[in-house]
Motif scaffolding. Structure first.
Motif, PDB file in Angstrom:
ATOM      1  N   ASN A 124       0.831  -1.197   0.000  1.00 36.45           N
ATOM      2  CA  ASN A 124       0.000   0.000   0.000  1.00 36.45           C
ATOM      3  C   ASN A 124       0.869   1.251   0.000  1.00 36.45           C
ATOM      4  O   ASN A 124       2.104   1.187   0.025  1.00 36.45           O
ATOM      5  CB  ASN A 124      -0.965   0.011   1.193  1.00 36.45           C
ATOM      6  N   ASP A 125       0.212   2.414  -0.061  1.00 36.84           N
ATOM      7  CA  ASP A 125       0.892   3.714  -0.086  1.00 36.84           C
ATOM      8  C   ASP A 125       0.283   4.600   0.989  1.00 36.84           C
ATOM      9  O   ASP A 125      -0.948   4.678   1.107  1.00 36.84           O
ATOM     10  CB  ASP A 125       0.710   4.388  -1.450  1.00 36.84           C
ATOM     11  N   LEU A 134       3.602  -4.791   2.932  1.00 33.39           N
ATOM     12  CA  LEU A 134       4.707  -4.056   2.328  1.00 33.39           C
ATOM     13  C   LEU A 134       4.218  -2.622   2.175  1.00 33.39           C
ATOM     14  O   LEU A 134       3.431  -2.315   1.276  1.00 33.39           O
ATOM     15  CB  LEU A 134       5.083  -4.669   0.978  1.00 33.39           C
ATOM     16  N   MET A 135       4.650  -1.740   3.070  1.00 27.05           N
ATOM     17  CA  MET A 135       4.141  -0.375   3.124  1.00 27.05           C
ATOM     18  C   MET A 135       5.092   0.595   2.421  1.00 27.05           C
ATOM     19  O   MET A 135       6.283   0.623   2.708  1.00 27.05           O
ATOM     20  CB  MET A 135       3.968   0.071   4.578  1.00 27.05           C
ATOM     21  N   GLU A 136       4.535   1.385   1.518  1.00 25.76           N
ATOM     22  CA  GLU A 136       5.330   2.440   0.878  1.00 25.76           C
ATOM     23  C   GLU A 136       4.992   3.792   1.481  1.00 25.76           C
ATOM     24  O   GLU A 136       3.820   4.173   1.571  1.00 25.76           O
ATOM     25  CB  GLU A 136       5.081   2.482  -0.628  1.00 25.76           C
ATOM     26  N   ILE A 137       6.010   4.511   1.884  1.00 19.18           N
ATOM     27  CA  ILE A 137       5.836   5.900   2.297  1.00 19.18           C
ATOM     28  C   ILE A 137       5.863   6.728   1.021  1.00 19.18           C
ATOM     29  O   ILE A 137       6.905   6.878   0.367  1.00 19.18           O
ATOM     30  CB  ILE A 137       6.942   6.344   3.262  1.00 19.18           C
ATOM     31  N   LYS A 138       4.717   7.263   0.646  1.00 21.33           N
ATOM     32  CA  LYS A 138       4.568   7.956  -0.627  1.00 21.33           C
ATOM     33  C   LYS A 138       4.948   9.434  -0.492  1.00 21.33           C
ATOM     34  O   LYS A 138       4.425  10.137   0.359  1.00 21.33           O
ATOM     35  CB  LYS A 138       3.122   7.831  -1.108  1.00 21.33           C
ATOM     36  N   ALA A 139       5.886   9.867  -1.338  1.00 23.91           N
ATOM     37  CA  ALA A 139       6.291  11.281  -1.411  1.00 23.91           C
ATOM     38  C   ALA A 139       6.538  11.880  -0.024  1.00 23.91           C
ATOM     39  O   ALA A 139       5.945  12.902   0.334  1.00 23.91           O
ATOM     40  CB  ALA A 139       5.245  12.094  -2.157  1.00 23.91           C
TER      41      ALA A 139
END
Length: 291
Positions: A69-70, A149-154
């Motif tokens: 995710n984001d 699986l975590m995405e740190i977006k911008a």
């Protein structure tokens, strides 16, 4: 090829047979090993609205244990799950708030986001689907027994978001030793953000999104356990270079590639030896690599 040698070779199901030894041809990529992780990109986003609870549930129904995710932040400081930094593509924000272009996530409060329809663009059956807060998302993943699986977006748009995410993970019970070891990875395209997470919580597995030059890999290996490139920039040699290094936990550096949605590409990157494949259609990838 010498005629006598050629006569000894027989093509069977896309393979070359020499005696009893079967060698894969170029058209038949090697399958992944049983440790290759298949990750549902933004949930099972080929089938349900990306980064929503229905996408998490669809991945679960398909038997996919890992979801990606984001995470971003609203104007009033609430962490939400959304990919684009603008709301225009996946919600009806232009209809509800026509005068607030360019409709950046950071310009809206959480209560304003809660009014948006984040599902109708994908199909009428998803009308009324909401943008989940990170808290809601974590609870759903936890309820389904899935991994994240975590995405740190911008993160450059949201100063301090790394610490805020870690606080939320702690509140929702994701930072005990078992969860950290077995079902959480945090990644970003922003190397400083990945480094910050590693500095704050060295026990958490981290990934850098991108394809650093091979000469730069040792620098990334100091704070990232994974190097996660696009499948378009992945090769067997690059995977080999990544695997030649150890990450901050003293284990072989891994590589998860994205976004692979068809069987042929899945087989190709599996043949490169990647550790994980991130896909909108994770069931297609799983079937293709024999997972």
């Amino acid at each position: 090829m010498h005629a006598r040698a050629a006569a000894a070779l027989t093509s069977v199901a896309g393979s070359v047979v020499i005696g009893v030894l079967v060698l894969p041809t170029a058209a038949q990529a090697a399958p992944a090993n049983d440790r290759t992780v298949v990750v549902a990109h933004r949930g099972a986003s080929a089938y349900a609205p990306e980064n929503t609870l229905p996408a998490v549930d669809r991945a679960s129904a398909l038997g996919i244990s890992w979801v990606e995710n984001d995470v971003q932040r609203t104007r009033d400081g609430v962490l939400v799950v959304l990919h684009d930094t603008t709301l225009a593509r996946t919600t009806n924000v232009e209809q509800l708030y026509p005068n607030r272009s360019p409709w950046n996530v950071a310009d809206f409060t959480s209560s304003e986001l809660a009014r948006l329809d984040a599902g109708s663009w994908k199909g009428a059956e998803y009308a009324g689907t909401r943008i989940p807060t990170l808290h809601e998302y974590l609870r759903r993943v936890d309820r389904n027994g899935q991994k994240l699986l975590m995405e740190i977006k911008a993160p450059e748009l949201y100063p301090g978001i790394e610490d805020q995410i870690l606080r939320q993970l702690r509140r929702d019970g994701w930072l005990d030793s078992w969860d950290v070891k077995h079902r959480l990875i945090i990644q970003s395209f922003n190397a400083d953000s990945v480094r910050t997470v590693h500095d704050r919580r060295p026990d958490i597995k981290t990934g850098f999104l991108g394809t650093p030059a091979v000469s730069e890999l040792p620098k990334y290996a100091k704070f990232a356990d994974q190097i996660n490139p696009s499948h378009t920039t992945t090769s067997a040699d690059y995977v080999k270079a990544v695997h030649a290094l150890k990450g901050p936990h003293g284990k072989q550096l891994e590589t998860y590639t994205w976004t692979v949605n068809d069987a042929q590409t899945a087989q190709k990157v599996a043949g490169f030896g990647v550790d994980g494949i991130i896909s909108n259609a994770p069931d297609v990838v799983r079937a293709a690599i024999g997972g």
